[in-house]
Design an enzyme around this catalytic site. Structure first.
Site, short mmCIF file in Angstrom:
data_model
loop_
_atom_site.label_atom_id
_atom_site.label_comp_id
_atom_site.label_asym_id
_atom_site.label_seq_id
_atom_site.Cartn_x
_atom_site.Cartn_y
_atom_site.Cartn_z
CG ASN A 33 43.79 -24.08 -7.02
OD1 ASN A 33 43.90 -23.70 -5.85
ND2 ASN A 33 42.79 -24.35 -7.74
NE ARG A 34 41.71 -30.48 -5.07
CZ ARG A 34 40.21 -30.77 -5.48
NH1 ARG A 34 40.21 -31.83 -6.22
NH2 ARG A 34 39.41 -29.96 -5.07
CG ASN A 102 40.11 -20.70 10.76
OD1 ASN A 102 41.24 -20.16 11.42
ND2 ASN A 102 39.10 -19.82 10.28
CB SER A 128 42.80 -13.41 12.28
OG SER A 128 41.44 -12.63 12.12
N GLY A 129 42.04 -11.96 9.38
CA GLY A 129 41.59 -10.51 8.81
C GLY A 129 40.87 -10.91 7.45
N GLY A 130 40.29 -12.19 7.16
CA GLY A 130 39.41 -12.33 6.15
C GLY A 130 40.11 -12.14 5.01
CE LYS A 182 42.14 -16.57 12.69
NZ LYS A 182 40.96 -17.26 12.21
CG HIS A 185 41.34 -14.06 16.61
ND1 HIS A 185 40.41 -14.43 15.51
CD2 HIS A 185 41.71 -12.67 16.42
CE1 HIS A 185 40.27 -13.07 14.81
NE2 HIS A 185 41.04 -12.37 15.43
CG ASN A 186 38.15 -17.64 14.67
OD1 ASN A 186 39.32 -16.85 14.67
ND2 ASN A 186 38.02 -18.21 13.61
CD GLU A 189 35.80 -13.81 14.22
OE1 GLU A 189 37.10 -13.38 13.66
OE2 GLU A 189 35.13 -14.67 13.21
CE1 TYR A 190 33.13 -17.91 15.59
CE2 TYR A 190 30.93 -19.14 16.40
CZ TYR A 190 32.09 -19.06 15.44
OH TYR A 190 31.89 -20.19 14.42
CE LYS A 260 33.53 -20.58 6.57
NZ LYS A 260 33.28 -19.14 7.56
C1 6PG Z 1 39.43 -14.26 10.90
C2 6PG Z 1 37.95 -15.05 10.79
C3 6PG Z 1 37.92 -16.02 9.90
C4 6PG Z 1 36.32 -16.65 9.64
C5 6PG Z 1 36.21 -17.50 10.93
C6 6PG Z 1 34.93 -17.57 11.22
O1 6PG Z 1 40.01 -14.24 11.83
O2 6PG Z 1 39.88 -14.00 9.78
O3 6PG Z 1 37.68 -15.32 12.19
O4 6PG Z 1 38.81 -17.16 10.35
O5 6PG Z 1 35.39 -15.60 9.47
O6 6PG Z 1 36.28 -18.92 10.24
O7 6PG Z 1 33.67 -17.95 10.85
P1 6PG Z 1 32.40 -18.61 11.37
O8 6PG Z 1 31.83 -17.46 11.79
O9 6PG Z 1 31.92 -19.17 9.93
O10 6PG Z 1 32.71 -19.78 12.09
#
Ligand code: 6PG
Length: 479
Positions: A33-34, A102, A128-130, A182, A185-186, A189-190, A260
């Site tokens: 890590n930095r 990401n 993905s998976g937080g 990915k 995927h997001n 997810e949204y 994000k």
């Molecule tokens: C995941 C999530 C993760 C993150 C995203 C979405 O797949 O684990 O998608 O990558 O929660 O960045 O975040 P935002 O809602 O802030 O765009």
């Protein structure tokens, strides 16, 4: 050198991924890590991991066995390039640099191109998976070369989530394919989150249920066809009570959703690819609308009365669940359409059935539902849309009447449903035999001589709108 894998960047995702790697047989994990204080904290808190910690990037590189493999887990964009450069300077041909953030897939394509001449493999990887996924098993979407996957594949397979006996990782395709998938995927997810939020709003505003009662409804839904991680956590969020005020948690949170970037990228790229992803776009826009307090306040000031909420009976929740399911099918169909278009444009050989399978576990959109998508593409990889696959065609037909009731009830009650509404309109656009696009062609031809095609004969035509309004056949094709 003793470590077969290294992790650079030890914020929460990086340290959890490093711990996950260390917990699997056969891995020795180097960490860097930095700021060393963070590294020290991690190795002190987790002696069981047996991390090989380095204070300098030189020592970190020296601690890796060949081919050296390092996963970068720093915030996308800023910082990523700096770390990549540090590693490129020290790595040798055959070594592998993995970007697990990401990242925007366009950047990944560029980075790969820039690094390729050095003989070092650069692999952009969606993870993905937080936080919990990173620690216990995420869904992993690596791009990069076939060759790099020979070394990287087994390591990633060792830490990925497992769904029905299969690790949730596959070599998605070359260069930016992993980060592209990915991103989609997001986007999905949204859409999924927005649809669930609209379902909640309807159950509360029209159905008259309190958050805790809605949590129970969602818990029930989670036992059936809507079963998914997002439904499960939604119930938990709705059940949460604020310790300070005793109010439902959902009532004390400011109703302005942030983002994000990955959802925005999905829509931007879908626009470039010409793929309609209205369900996803509306989810992105819904967050944007929520975060515009000035416009919201301005309109709330001039609006003197709101429509009466429609009366509904006990079947309303069931209707909402069906509307949610049908809308969700649309969002996933649109997401997979974007994957197909992206694969074609960027020359990736993406196996859709495999993508659905690696999303069954570990990731945020994980659900049984992904099995149905995998089945659909497995049966016929060339379907034009998931909506034509027999299972989904039947499911949507079954829920269609409820979907229409919910959308009209919401409109009459003044409940915003950008997701449900856009999904239904998309479905209807595909389902009707004729669209008013013919009239749009007429308008374009009227003011700009853009020409049109006819339903009854070949050729390209133009009507002399400002002349005697006769039709002439023109050269070239209409566009
Ligand atoms: C995941 C999530 C993760 C993150 C995203 C979405 O797949 O684990 O998608 O990558 O929660 O960045 O975040 P935002 O809602 O802030 O765009």
């Amino acid at each position: 050198a003793t470590a077969n894998i290294g992790v650079v960047g030890l914020a929460v995702m990086g340290s959890n991924l490093a711990r996950n790697l260390a917990s699997r047989e056969g891995n020795t994990v180097a960490v860097y890590n930095r700021t060393y204080a963070r590294t020290e904290e991690l190795i002190t808190e987790h002696p069981e991991a047996g991390f090989v910690a380095s204070e300098s990037i030189d020592d970190f590189v020296a601690s890796l066995t060949k081919p050296r493999t390092a996963i970068i887990m720093v915030q996308a964009g800023k910082g990523t390039d700096a770390v990549i450069e540090q590693l490129v300077e020290r790595f040798e041909p055959g070594d592998i640099i993995v970007d697990g953030g990401n990242a925007n897939f366009h950047d990944t394509i560029e980075r790969e191109k820039r690094i390729a001449p050095t003989g070092i493999h650069f692999v952009g990887t969606g993870i993905s998976g937080g936080e919990e996924g990173a620690l216990k098993g995420p869904s992993i979407m690596p791009g990069g070369s076939e060759e790099s996957y020979e070394t990287l594949g087994p390591i990633l397979e060792s830490i990925a989530a497992v769904a029905e006996g299969e690790p949730c990782v596959t070599h998605v395709g070359t260069d930016g394919a992993g980060h592209f998938v990915k991103m989609i995927h997001n986007g999905i997810e949204y859409a999924d989150m927005q649809l669930i939020a609209e379902a909640y709003d309807l159950l509360r505003t029209v159905g008259g249920l309190e958050p805790a009662a809605i949590a129970d409804v969602f818990t029930e839904w989670n036992k059936g066809y809507l079963e998914s991680y997002l439904i499960e956590i939604t119930a938990e969020v709705l059940r949460q009570v604020d310790a300070e005020t005793g109010k439902p948690f959902v009532d004390i949170v400011l109703d302005q959703a942030g983002s994000k970037g990955t959802g925005v990228w999905t829509v931007q790229n879908a626009l470039d690819l010409g793929v309609p992803v209205g369900g996803i776009a509306e989810a992105v826009f819904a967050r944007a609308v929520s975060s515009k307090p000035a416009q919201r306040e301005a309109v709330q000031k001039v609006v003197t009365s709101r429509p009466d909420v429609q009366k509904v009976d006990s079947s309303f929740a069931d209707d909402v669940s069906k509307a949610l399911y049908a809308s969700k099918v649309v969002a996933y169909a649109q997401g997979f359409d974007a994957i197909i278009a992206g694969a074609e444009k960027y020359g990736w050989n993406i196996n859709k059935d495999k993508i659905a399978k690696i999303w069954r576990g570990g990731c945020i959109i994980r659900a049984q539902f992904l099995n149905r998508i995998a089945d659909a593409y497995d049966e016929n990889p060339d379907i034009a849309t998931l909506l034509e696959a027999p299972y989904f065609a039947d499911a949507v037909a079954e829920g269609e009447a409820a979907w229409r009731r919910v959308v009209s009830t919401a409109a009459l009650s003044g409940v915003p449903i950008p997701g449900f509404g856009a999904a239904l309109s998309y479905y209807d656009s595909l389902a009707v035999p004729r669209l008013p696009a013919a009239l749009v062609q007429g308008q374009r031809d009227f003011f700009g001589a853009h020409t049109y095609k006819r339903v009854d004969k070949e050729g390209t035509f133009h009507t002399l709108w400002s002349g005697d309004r006769t039709e002439i056949e023109t050269e070239g094709s209409s566009h």
